[in-house]
Design an enzyme around this catalytic site. Structure first.
Site, PDB file in Angstrom:
ATOM      1  N   GLU A 129       0.845  -1.193   0.000  1.00 30.79           N
ATOM      2  CA  GLU A 129       0.000   0.000   0.000  1.00 30.79           C
ATOM      3  C   GLU A 129       0.878   1.240   0.000  1.00 30.79           C
ATOM      4  OE1 GLU A 129      -3.577  -2.004   2.705  1.00 30.79           O
ATOM      5  OE2 GLU A 129      -2.628  -0.142   3.367  1.00 30.79           O
ATOM      6  N   ALA A 132       2.341   1.164   3.389  1.00 29.79           N
ATOM      7  CA  ALA A 132       2.735  -0.141   3.939  1.00 29.79           C
ATOM      8  C   ALA A 132       3.329  -0.987   2.833  1.00 29.79           C
ATOM      9  CB  ALA A 132       1.531  -0.849   4.564  1.00 29.79           C
ATOM     10  N   ILE A 163       1.018  -3.371  -7.690  1.00 31.94           N
ATOM     11  CA  ILE A 163       0.595  -4.777  -7.644  1.00 31.94           C
ATOM     12  C   ILE A 163       0.940  -5.472  -8.967  1.00 31.94           C
ATOM     13  CG2 ILE A 163      -1.331  -6.356  -7.263  1.00 31.94           C
ATOM     14  CD1 ILE A 163      -0.415  -4.614  -4.821  1.00 31.94           C
ATOM     15  N   GLN A 344      30.361  -1.308 -17.039  1.00 35.58           N
ATOM     16  CA  GLN A 344      31.710  -0.739 -17.041  1.00 35.58           C
ATOM     17  C   GLN A 344      32.609  -1.445 -18.046  1.00 35.58           C
ATOM     18  OE1 GLN A 344      32.030   1.888 -15.202  1.00 35.58           O
ATOM     19  NE2 GLN A 344      34.183   2.368 -15.496  1.00 35.58           N
ATOM     20  N   HIS A 346      31.707  -2.982 -20.715  1.00 37.29           N
ATOM     21  CA  HIS A 346      31.248  -2.647 -22.071  1.00 37.29           C
ATOM     22  C   HIS A 346      31.588  -1.206 -22.462  1.00 37.29           C
ATOM     23  CE1 HIS A 346      28.961  -6.392 -21.957  1.00 37.29           C
ATOM     24  NE2 HIS A 346      28.590  -6.197 -23.203  1.00 37.29           N
ATOM     25  N   GLY A 348      31.251   2.661 -23.208  1.00 44.32           N
ATOM     26  CA  GLY A 348      30.146   3.485 -23.709  1.00 44.32           C
ATOM     27  C   GLY A 348      29.019   2.669 -24.296  1.00 44.32           C
ATOM     28  N   GLU A 371       9.355  -7.569  -2.384  1.00 42.69           N
ATOM     29  CA  GLU A 371       9.343  -8.688  -1.435  1.00 42.69           C
ATOM     30  C   GLU A 371      10.304  -8.447  -0.268  1.00 42.69           C
ATOM     31  OE1 GLU A 371       8.889 -12.660  -2.911  1.00 42.69           O
ATOM     32  OE2 GLU A 371       8.065 -11.933  -4.791  1.00 42.69           O
ATOM     33  N   THR A 373      12.678  -4.890   1.125  1.00 41.82           N
ATOM     34  CA  THR A 373      13.900  -4.190   0.720  1.00 41.82           C
ATOM     35  C   THR A 373      15.120  -4.794   1.413  1.00 41.82           C
ATOM     36  OG1 THR A 373      13.725  -2.599   2.535  1.00 41.82           O
ATOM     37  CG2 THR A 373      12.616  -2.010   0.456  1.00 41.82           C
ATOM     38  N   SER A 374      16.298  -4.417   0.919  1.00 43.84           N
ATOM     39  CA  SER A 374      17.530  -4.884   1.561  1.00 43.84           C
ATOM     40  C   SER A 374      17.585  -4.462   3.024  1.00 43.84           C
ATOM     41  CB  SER A 374      18.752  -4.330   0.813  1.00 43.84           C
ATOM     42  OG  SER A 374      18.875  -4.916  -0.472  1.00 43.84           O
TER      43      SER A 374
END
Length: 392
Positions: A129, A132, A163, A344, A346, A348, A371, A373-374
């Site tokens: 939400e 939340a 969602i 990095q 690769h 540019g 699901e 956060t860290s």
């Protein structure tokens, strides 16, 4: 004790078919998915025919019946391509479907699970939400009892945000507060709300940083009336436990998905380093590029080992709380670092659209957010360790 319903040989075939599908059918169409912001219908139908909409649903309900140790092997293959593919059927197998598998009544299972497993029904997990997200205890959507006897039911009001699969959903597994939290529990119930129920309104498709083709949207519930039979498990005290268990299991799956995406970023980096030249020398011959490749490889290997061990501990019941959070924390952060190094390496060209590592860089950023956060994972891990020590 394993809950797998699929033997090793059968699973090897499922895994090989999935790998071939990802590498030969989906990878060549990644740019199309990105550009059109949708997974082509024929890929969706192929996924249905392979049983991917129900791979984690028990066989008695028409699924493949994979346990979590098998689930993560599949997820590592699915993470190798556009994450929109896995998102199509991720909620059916994961956080939405597992609520029904673990907590639904017999009637609820017989009504929904076979159609979820076949892909006829797309189930969405309506928890997050505006106020939340990773912590369901902050839920503001309300469910109020209405009527009595045979006509009794519930009226649901509230707003859900971000969602997954909401624009396509046929069923919303909806979390709502039925009473204030008390010593009996969190006061959160979960309801099965068909998408065509009057008062359910799905908002416009979100415009996101990445993961094109994986659709999310707001869902509003305005005086939505559902019968008592819609209450998952027939008890209003089941919801919070169902949410926590489904999310913990889902975190192991997301960790595996992150490993798959990191493997793809590594493979793209190695190929580029071996073929791209600077001053006539392959850039992979430069020691600083080799150091970046080494860091990528080490992260991927560590993540794969952690995911497999965490899935094993889940299946045995040894650890279903701290290990899933540790796996999700490490693997999603690792995928972000590996993707950054890929860009990095690769140079540019890694910043250009239509180059796979540019898409991967954007796609994996979300893995550290949904699901849990860290930061939430760190709280679960640290808090769980302290709680365990106090209990000794």
């Amino acid at each position: 004790m394993s809950t797998a319903e699929v033997g090793d040989e059968d699973f090897r075939q499922i895994l090989a078919q999935t790998r071939q599908f990802v590498r030969t059918a989906v990878v060549p169409r990644e740019q199309e998915i990105l550009t059109t912001d949708r997974v082509p219908d024929e890929l969706r139908e192929q996924a249905k025919s392979m049983g991917l909409f129900g791979y984690a649903i028990p066989q008695e309900w028409g699924g493949l019946g994979l346990d979590l140790t098998q689930d993560v092997e599949l997820a590592m293959e699915l993470g190798y391509t556009s994450l929109a593919l896995r998102s199509m059927f991720g909620t059916n197998n994961g956080i939405a479907g597992q609520v029904l598998v673990g907590y639904g009544t017999d009637e609820q299972k017989s009504t929904w699970l076979e159609r979820i497993a076949s892909g006829e029904v797309v189930a969405s997990f309506a928890l997050t939400e505006p106020g939340a997200g990773s912590n369901p205890s902050g839920l503001r959507t309300k469910a109020v009892r209405d009527g009595d006897g045979s006509s009794s039911g519930w009226i649901i009001n509230g707003q859900k945000r971000f969602i997954t699969n909401a624009p396509n959903a046929n069923l919303f597994v909806t979390f709502a507060r039925s009473r204030p939290a008390d010593d009996k529990g969190a006061g959160i119930a979960v309801f099965l709300v068909p998408a065509d129920t009057p008062g359910v309104e799905v908002g416009a498709k979100d415009k996101k940083m990445g993961q094109e083709g994986a659709w999310t949207a707001d869902v509003n519930f305005t005086d939505v009336r559902v019968p008592d039979a819609a209450l998952v498990g027939g008890s209003e005290d089941i919801g919070y436990r169902a949410a926590m268990t489904s999310l913990a299991r889902g975190r192991v799956h997301i960790a595996a998905l992150a490993v798959g995406a990191a493997q793809r970023a590594l493979d793209e980096s190695v190929t580029y380093a071996a073929t791209a030249t600077q001053g006539g020398t392959a850039i992979g011959d430069f020691q600083l590029v080799q150091a970046m490749l080494a860091d990528q490889q080490t992260g991927v290997m560590a993540g794969r080992a952690l995911v497999r061990e965490t899935a094993r501990q889940w299946v045995t019941g040894e650890d279903r709380r701290i290990a899933p959070s540790a796996a999700k924390l490490f693997c999603t952060e690792m995928a972000g670092k590996v993707a950054d190094l890929a860009v990095q390496i690769h140079g540019g060209s890694g910043y250009m659209r239509e180059v796979p590592v540019e898409r991967i860089y954007r796609d994996v950023r979300l893995l550290r957010l949904y699901e849990g956060t860290s930061e939430i994972q760190r709280l679960i891990i640290g808090g769980g360790l302290v709680k365990g020590a106090k209990a000794r």
